[in-house]
Write an enzyme that holds these catalytic residues in place. Sequence first.
Site, PDB file in Angstrom:
ATOM      1  N   ASN A 147     -39.647   2.601  14.417  1.00  0.00           N
ATOM      2  CA  ASN A 147     -38.570   2.433  15.395  1.00  0.00           C
ATOM      3  C   ASN A 147     -38.193   3.830  15.874  1.00  0.00           C
ATOM      4  O   ASN A 147     -37.595   4.596  15.132  1.00  0.00           O
ATOM      5  CB  ASN A 147     -37.375   1.739  14.708  1.00  0.00           C
ATOM      6  N   TRP A 148     -38.581   4.137  17.105  1.00  0.00           N
ATOM      7  CA  TRP A 148     -38.374   5.501  17.618  1.00  0.00           C
ATOM      8  C   TRP A 148     -36.930   5.746  18.049  1.00  0.00           C
ATOM      9  O   TRP A 148     -36.588   6.857  18.424  1.00  0.00           O
ATOM     10  CB  TRP A 148     -39.325   5.776  18.776  1.00  0.00           C
ATOM     11  N   LYS A 149     -36.121   4.684  18.057  1.00  0.00           N
ATOM     12  CA  LYS A 149     -34.710   4.793  18.479  1.00  0.00           C
ATOM     13  C   LYS A 149     -34.634   5.547  19.823  1.00  0.00           C
ATOM     14  O   LYS A 149     -35.519   5.382  20.649  1.00  0.00           O
ATOM     15  CB  LYS A 149     -33.890   5.445  17.370  1.00  0.00           C
ATOM     16  N   HIS A 179     -30.527  -4.795  14.886  1.00  0.00           N
ATOM     17  CA  HIS A 179     -30.501  -3.527  14.155  1.00  0.00           C
ATOM     18  C   HIS A 179     -29.046  -3.139  13.861  1.00  0.00           C
ATOM     19  O   HIS A 179     -28.157  -3.403  14.664  1.00  0.00           O
ATOM     20  CB  HIS A 179     -31.194  -2.430  14.984  1.00  0.00           C
ATOM     21  N   GLU A 189     -27.551  -0.456  14.087  1.00  0.00           N
ATOM     22  CA  GLU A 189     -26.910   0.380  15.120  1.00  0.00           C
ATOM     23  C   GLU A 189     -26.424  -0.487  16.273  1.00  0.00           C
ATOM     24  O   GLU A 189     -25.419  -0.169  16.914  1.00  0.00           O
ATOM     25  CB  GLU A 189     -27.896   1.470  15.574  1.00  0.00           C
ATOM     26  N   GLU A 229     -32.413  -3.585   6.000  1.00  0.00           N
ATOM     27  CA  GLU A 229     -32.067  -2.179   6.161  1.00  0.00           C
ATOM     28  C   GLU A 229     -30.625  -1.975   5.717  1.00  0.00           C
ATOM     29  O   GLU A 229     -29.690  -2.192   6.503  1.00  0.00           O
ATOM     30  CB  GLU A 229     -32.205  -1.765   7.633  1.00  0.00           C
ATOM     31  N   GLY A 271     -30.958   6.807   7.922  1.00  0.00           N
ATOM     32  CA  GLY A 271     -30.759   8.160   8.434  1.00  0.00           C
ATOM     33  C   GLY A 271     -29.967   9.054   7.504  1.00  0.00           C
ATOM     34  O   GLY A 271     -29.545  10.148   7.883  1.00  0.00           O
ATOM     35  N   SER A 297     -34.457   5.375   5.362  1.00  0.00           N
ATOM     36  CA  SER A 297     -34.980   6.618   4.766  1.00  0.00           C
ATOM     37  C   SER A 297     -36.318   6.421   4.049  1.00  0.00           C
ATOM     38  O   SER A 297     -36.543   7.006   2.988  1.00  0.00           O
ATOM     39  CB  SER A 297     -33.931   7.248   3.839  1.00  0.00           C
ATOM     40  N   GLY A 347     -37.541   4.859  10.682  1.00  0.00           N
ATOM     41  CA  GLY A 347     -36.828   5.532  11.770  1.00  0.00           C
ATOM     42  C   GLY A 347     -37.281   6.979  11.884  1.00  0.00           C
ATOM     43  O   GLY A 347     -38.318   7.277  12.467  1.00  0.00           O
ATOM     44  N   GLY A 348     -36.530   7.877  11.296  1.00  0.00           N
ATOM     45  CA  GLY A 348     -36.785   9.322  11.435  1.00  0.00           C
ATOM     46  C   GLY A 348     -38.227   9.722  11.160  1.00  0.00           C
ATOM     47  O   GLY A 348     -38.818  10.509  11.921  1.00  0.00           O
TER      48      GLY A 348
HETATM   49  P1  13P Z   1     -34.412   5.961   8.958  1.00  0.00           P
HETATM   50  O1  13P Z   1     -35.827   5.759   8.514  1.00  0.00           O
HETATM   51  O2  13P Z   1     -34.243   7.162   9.851  1.00  0.00           O
HETATM   52  O3  13P Z   1     -33.440   5.923   7.830  1.00  0.00           O
HETATM   53  O4  13P Z   1     -34.065   4.709   9.924  1.00  0.00           O
HETATM   54  C1  13P Z   1     -34.342   3.425   9.479  1.00  0.00           C
HETATM   55  C2  13P Z   1     -34.120   2.489  10.602  1.00  0.00           C
HETATM   56  O5  13P Z   1     -33.020   2.280  11.036  1.00  0.00           O
HETATM   57  C3  13P Z   1     -35.305   1.844  11.188  1.00  0.00           C
HETATM   58  O6  13P Z   1     -34.948   0.817  12.041  1.00  0.00           O
END
Ligand code: 13P
Length: 250
Positions: free
Chosen positions: A10-12, A95, A97, A167, A173, A213, A234-235
């Site tokens: 997920n590149w956000k 998600h 967020e 998640e 994050g 993470s 994510g990251g």
């Molecule tokens: P991180 O891997 O940056 O913690 O993010 C996870 C995430 O929200 C994937 O959708």
Amino acid sequence: MSRSYYIAGNWKMHKTRAEAAELAGALVTALKDGKHKYLIAPSFTLIETVAPIVKGTNVLLGAQNCAPEEQGAHTGEVSVLQLKDLGVHTIILGHSERRHNYKEDDALINKKVKLALHHGFEVILCIGELLEEREAGKAEAVCETQTIKGLEGVSAEDLSRVVIAYEPVWAIGTGKTATPEDADAIHAYVRQVVGKLYGEMAAQKMIIQYGGSVKPDNAAQLMAKENIDGALVGGAALKTDTFIPIAKFA
Ligand code: 13P
């Protein structure tokens, strides 16, 4: 039953078109003999750039959200019809967020889930508790509610195109990962919830990803757990150095 692993990035809200093309190209090359199922989900503005790069490869194309309506006066939203037109395969919905920063509730998420499934997409339905919910002993209850409400009205047939991503919000994050044991316990619980709704067979087939993470150094331990069937990253999905080792975890 053996389920296959599914590793998704997920590149956000990251990357320009040039950066996205470079990363997608490198991933396609690096993962072409990868053994698992793979997906990358860039921002809406990058999808048209990434689509031809992943087309015909083993890297699926995802979007990070969609509107709850097909079309109309919805300023700032993106429709399932537009995503289908770009060749998107999967839509990530619910998600944390979106839930917490943009106030999406279970009813709205459910509407999007049903619309996306109706149009033939695969859906990654994200669930997960806040830190205060975990500390209050409510992690299971929160995940149960989000699963039941997220899937309300989804037919058994359409369920085969649903993936669940657990998640825990406190692990996203933050560099804090749920221990493989804690994550697996929630995955097992969610699988039971799916079993109560759709039967044991459907529950055993359900792919449940872990997100929060995930890094090259913890991916294998997480994936070793019986109920953890992949990762939503994510990251670490933003760089080949970190995503490829996760995607090729041993
Ligand atoms: P991180 O891997 O940056 O913690 O993010 C996870 C995430 O929200 C994937 O959708």
